[in-house]
Write a protein that holds these residues in place. Structure first.
Motif, PDB file in Angstrom:
ATOM      1  N   SER A 247      38.027  35.065  52.974  1.00 16.22           N
ATOM      2  CA  SER A 247      36.844  34.582  52.373  1.00 16.22           C
ATOM      3  C   SER A 247      36.079  33.621  52.385  1.00 16.22           C
ATOM      4  CB  SER A 247      37.781  34.312  50.622  1.00 16.22           C
ATOM      5  OG  SER A 247      38.603  32.925  50.987  1.00 16.22           O
ATOM      6  N   ARG A 248      35.112  33.531  51.599  1.00 15.66           N
ATOM      7  CA  ARG A 248      34.373  32.667  51.161  1.00 15.66           C
ATOM      8  C   ARG A 248      34.273  31.649  50.730  1.00 15.66           C
ATOM      9  NH1 ARG A 248      29.171  32.612  48.740  1.00 15.66           N
ATOM     10  NH2 ARG A 248      29.424  35.139  48.132  1.00 15.66           N
ATOM     11  N   SER A 249      34.632  30.524  50.284  1.00 17.56           N
ATOM     12  CA  SER A 249      35.003  29.806  50.051  1.00 17.56           C
ATOM     13  C   SER A 249      33.728  28.266  48.950  1.00 17.56           C
ATOM     14  CB  SER A 249      36.017  28.228  50.781  1.00 17.56           C
ATOM     15  OG  SER A 249      36.216  27.608  49.657  1.00 17.56           O
ATOM     16  N   ILE A 250      33.753  28.153  47.907  1.00 15.31           N
ATOM     17  CA  ILE A 250      32.967  27.206  47.545  1.00 15.31           C
ATOM     18  C   ILE A 250      33.998  26.658  46.674  1.00 15.31           C
ATOM     19  CG2 ILE A 250      31.017  27.387  45.176  1.00 15.31           C
ATOM     20  CD1 ILE A 250      30.963  30.441  45.772  1.00 15.31           C
ATOM     21  N   ALA A 251      33.174  25.028  47.113  1.00 14.45           N
ATOM     22  CA  ALA A 251      33.705  23.813  46.159  1.00 14.45           C
ATOM     23  C   ALA A 251      33.642  24.252  44.527  1.00 14.45           C
ATOM     24  CB  ALA A 251      33.300  22.775  46.242  1.00 14.45           C
ATOM     25  N   GLY A 252      35.535  23.810  44.202  1.00  9.93           N
ATOM     26  CA  GLY A 252      34.891  24.079  42.477  1.00  9.93           C
ATOM     27  C   GLY A 252      34.619  22.754  41.834  1.00  9.93           C
ATOM     28  N   ASP A 253      35.013  22.936  40.177  1.00 10.89           N
ATOM     29  CA  ASP A 253      34.264  22.236  39.754  1.00 10.89           C
ATOM     30  C   ASP A 253      34.536  20.027  39.836  1.00 10.89           C
ATOM     31  OD1 ASP A 253      32.518  23.310  37.961  1.00 10.89           O
ATOM     32  OD2 ASP A 253      34.229  24.289  36.802  1.00 10.89           O
ATOM     33  N   ASN A 254      35.654  20.795  40.348  1.00  7.91           N
ATOM     34  CA  ASN A 254      36.231  19.190  40.493  1.00  7.91           C
ATOM     35  C   ASN A 254      36.098  18.830  42.363  1.00  7.91           C
ATOM     36  OD1 ASN A 254      38.214  20.766  41.670  1.00  7.91           O
ATOM     37  ND2 ASN A 254      39.940  19.853  40.688  1.00  7.91           N
ATOM     38  N   ASP A 255      35.170  19.366  43.171  1.00  8.37           N
ATOM     39  CA  ASP A 255      35.069  19.185  44.311  1.00  8.37           C
ATOM     40  C   ASP A 255      36.534  19.140  44.840  1.00  8.37           C
ATOM     41  OD1 ASP A 255      32.273  18.817  43.472  1.00  8.37           O
ATOM     42  OD2 ASP A 255      32.202  16.583  42.910  1.00  8.37           O
TER      43      ASP A 255
ATOM     44  N   PRO B 196      38.892  24.812  45.868  1.00 10.00           N
ATOM     45  CA  PRO B 196      38.228  25.804  46.603  1.00 10.00           C
ATOM     46  C   PRO B 196      37.934  27.416  45.385  1.00 10.00           C
ATOM     47  CG  PRO B 196      39.069  25.859  47.965  1.00 10.00           C
ATOM     48  CD  PRO B 196      40.087  24.637  47.081  1.00 10.00           C
ATOM     49  N   LEU B 197      37.015  27.662  45.079  1.00  7.32           N
ATOM     50  CA  LEU B 197      37.020  28.654  44.632  1.00  7.32           C
ATOM     51  C   LEU B 197      36.516  30.362  45.939  1.00  7.32           C
ATOM     52  CD1 LEU B 197      36.666  31.165  42.435  1.00  7.32           C
ATOM     53  CD2 LEU B 197      34.098  30.716  42.098  1.00  7.32           C
ATOM     54  N   TYR B 198      37.685  30.992  46.077  1.00  6.35           N
ATOM     55  CA  TYR B 198      37.421  31.995  47.426  1.00  6.35           C
ATOM     56  C   TYR B 198      37.267  33.455  47.466  1.00  6.35           C
ATOM     57  CZ  TYR B 198      40.173  28.960  50.005  1.00  6.35           C
ATOM     58  OH  TYR B 198      41.534  27.936  50.532  1.00  6.35           O
ATOM     59  N   ILE B 199      36.235  33.736  47.980  1.00  2.00           N
ATOM     60  CA  ILE B 199      35.121  35.159  47.088  1.00  2.00           C
ATOM     61  C   ILE B 199      35.021  35.746  48.196  1.00  2.00           C
ATOM     62  CG2 ILE B 199      33.047  36.165  46.568  1.00  2.00           C
ATOM     63  CD1 ILE B 199      32.450  33.834  45.763  1.00  2.00           C
ATOM     64  N   ARG B 200      35.711  37.717  47.922  1.00  2.00           N
ATOM     65  CA  ARG B 200      35.642  37.857  49.294  1.00  2.00           C
ATOM     66  C   ARG B 200      35.211  39.553  49.331  1.00  2.00           C
ATOM     67  NH1 ARG B 200      41.071  40.346  53.003  1.00  2.00           N
ATOM     68  NH2 ARG B 200      40.038  41.642  54.247  1.00  2.00           N
ATOM     69  N   HIS B 201      34.112  39.926  49.348  1.00  2.00           N
ATOM     70  CA  HIS B 201      33.633  41.126  49.331  1.00  2.00           C
ATOM     71  C   HIS B 201      34.290  42.011  50.062  1.00  2.00           C
ATOM     72  CE1 HIS B 201      30.566  39.167  47.078  1.00  2.00           C
ATOM     73  NE2 HIS B 201      30.365  38.385  48.041  1.00  2.00           N
ATOM     74  N   TYR B 202      34.113  43.373  49.743  1.00  2.00           N
ATOM     75  CA  TYR B 202      35.517  44.608  50.388  1.00  2.00           C
ATOM     76  C   TYR B 202      34.316  45.588  50.057  1.00  2.00           C
ATOM     77  CZ  TYR B 202      39.931  42.465  49.842  1.00  2.00           C
ATOM     78  OH  TYR B 202      40.619  42.112  49.927  1.00  2.00           O
ATOM     79  N   VAL B 203      34.565  46.600  50.746  1.00  2.00           N
ATOM     80  CA  VAL B 203      32.681  47.829  51.040  1.00  2.00           C
ATOM     81  C   VAL B 203      33.334  48.980  50.911  1.00  2.00           C
ATOM     82  CG1 VAL B 203      31.160  48.635  52.156  1.00  2.00           C
ATOM     83  CG2 VAL B 203      31.581  46.242  52.407  1.00  2.00           C
ATOM     84  N   ALA B 204      33.037  49.713  50.529  1.00  2.00           N
ATOM     85  CA  ALA B 204      33.651  51.344  50.101  1.00  2.00           C
ATOM     86  C   ALA B 204      33.080  51.615  51.321  1.00  2.00           C
ATOM     87  CB  ALA B 204      33.702  51.423  48.427  1.00  2.00           C
ATOM     88  N   GLY B 205      32.421  51.623  51.735  1.00  2.00           N
ATOM     89  CA  GLY B 205      31.317  52.974  53.174  1.00  2.00           C
ATOM     90  C   GLY B 205      31.375  54.011  52.317  1.00  2.00           C
ATOM     91  N   GLU B 206      31.639  55.584  53.132  1.00  2.00           N
ATOM     92  CA  GLU B 206      31.272  56.785  52.539  1.00  2.00           C
ATOM     93  C   GLU B 206      32.367  56.913  51.831  1.00  2.00           C
ATOM     94  OE1 GLU B 206      30.749  59.574  55.955  1.00  2.00           O
ATOM     95  OE2 GLU B 206      29.120  58.156  56.856  1.00  2.00           O
ATOM     96  N   THR B 207      33.627  56.709  51.432  1.00  2.00           N
ATOM     97  CA  THR B 207      34.380  56.943  50.570  1.00  2.00           C
ATOM     98  C   THR B 207      33.695  57.448  49.320  1.00  2.00           C
ATOM     99  OG1 THR B 207      35.993  54.919  50.227  1.00  2.00           O
ATOM    100  CG2 THR B 207      35.763  57.061  52.296  1.00  2.00           C
ATOM    101  N   GLY B 208      33.019  55.887  48.768  1.00  2.00           N
ATOM    102  CA  GLY B 208      32.792  55.239  47.107  1.00  2.00           C
ATOM    103  C   GLY B 208      34.317  55.019  46.872  1.00  2.00           C
ATOM    104  N   GLU B 209      35.172  54.862  46.980  1.00  2.00           N
ATOM    105  CA  GLU B 209      36.145  54.335  46.810  1.00  2.00           C
ATOM    106  C   GLU B 209      37.214  52.795  47.346  1.00  2.00           C
ATOM    107  OE1 GLU B 209      39.759  57.823  45.150  1.00  2.00           O
ATOM    108  OE2 GLU B 209      40.781  56.096  46.753  1.00  2.00           O
ATOM    109  N   ILE B 210      37.973  52.057  46.060  1.00  2.00           N
ATOM    110  CA  ILE B 210      37.713  51.546  47.332  1.00  2.00           C
ATOM    111  C   ILE B 210      39.335  50.706  46.264  1.00  2.00           C
ATOM    112  CG2 ILE B 210      38.019  48.030  47.789  1.00  2.00           C
ATOM    113  CD1 ILE B 210      35.414  48.350  47.584  1.00  2.00           C
TER     114      ILE B 210
END
Length: 218
Positions: free
Chosen positions: A187-195, A198-212
């Motif tokens: 995932s992508r890591s972003i520093a939290g308020d206290n440095d 971290p805040l981890y962020i991950r994106h999921y893509v549905a593709g043609e199914t339109g369902e995750i």
């Protein structure tokens, strides 16, 4: 200035220019604060019985149905619960306890007049097979975040641009702990308020199914 929940925990205030831009309220920031800090369960309709969804049972409710019945508390025990977004201006908080045999939680496509659904999902620690499949239908992408400061996972953030948050998601599920196993490697890591945290962020893509589908508790 501080805000307080019904549990009287102090929440840090935000500078006004962080929440109001160009005369408009920033919905994304507010929703994330609600999802992280609000009471785990609250209902203006009074206490409601816990509805058990057993094996072979498929329960489908719209936000209008939930608002009318005041049913806010479900036990998922082998069955399926499906929520429909119909219910303009309805903002509801629902609790799902995943018990023995687990089950499936389905969030249908975003309708033309969607409301807002906030889900507290928790797994029964005493049930070894308490596994839940959380399915988002009719979405192009889905965002999952884990905040180490609050030890909270949010699935399906709302509003904002497609590159950051999910415009086509109308519900957000909240779980204790790092439910999706996010890390620096996946995932992508972003520093939290206290440095430090971290805040981890991950994106999921549905593709043609339109369902995750995300499986929690394996």
């Amino acid at each position: 200035m501080v805000r307080r929940t019904d549990r009287l925990h102090d929440l840090p205030g935000k500078r006004p220019d962080q929440e109001i831009r160009g005369g408009s309220f920033v919905l994304r920031r507010t929703l994330m604060e609600i999802a992280r800090n609000a009471s785990m369960f609250d209902s203006n309709c009074g206490a409601s019985e816990r509805q058990v969804i057993g094996t072979g049972t498929w329960l489908r409710n719209s936000l209008v149905d939930i608002a009318r019945s005041c049913q806010r508390d479900y036990v998922l025990r082998g069955g399926t619960v499906e929520f429909d977004s119909t219910g303009a201006l309805h903002i509801l908080w629902v609790r799902i306890m995943v018990a023995t045999h687990g089950g499936r939680l389905i969030l249908g496509p975003k309708s033309a007049d969607p409301g807002l659904l906030l889900l507290d999902v928790s797994l029964d620690d005493e049930a070894a097979d308490a596994t839940v499949s959380i399915v988002f239908r009719g979405v192009a992408s889905l965002t999952v975040t884990y905040d180490g400061d609050t030890d909270m996972t949010l699935i399906g953030l709302l509003a904002g641009t497609p590159t950051e948050l999910d415009c086509n998601a109308w519900a957000v599920a909240r779980l204790r702990g790092n439910a999706c196993g996010l890390s620096e490697e996946n995932s992508r890591s972003i520093a939290g308020d206290n440095d430090f945290t971290p805040l981890y962020i991950r994106h999921y893509v549905a593709g043609e199914t339109g369902e995750i589908c995300l499986v929690i508790g394996q």
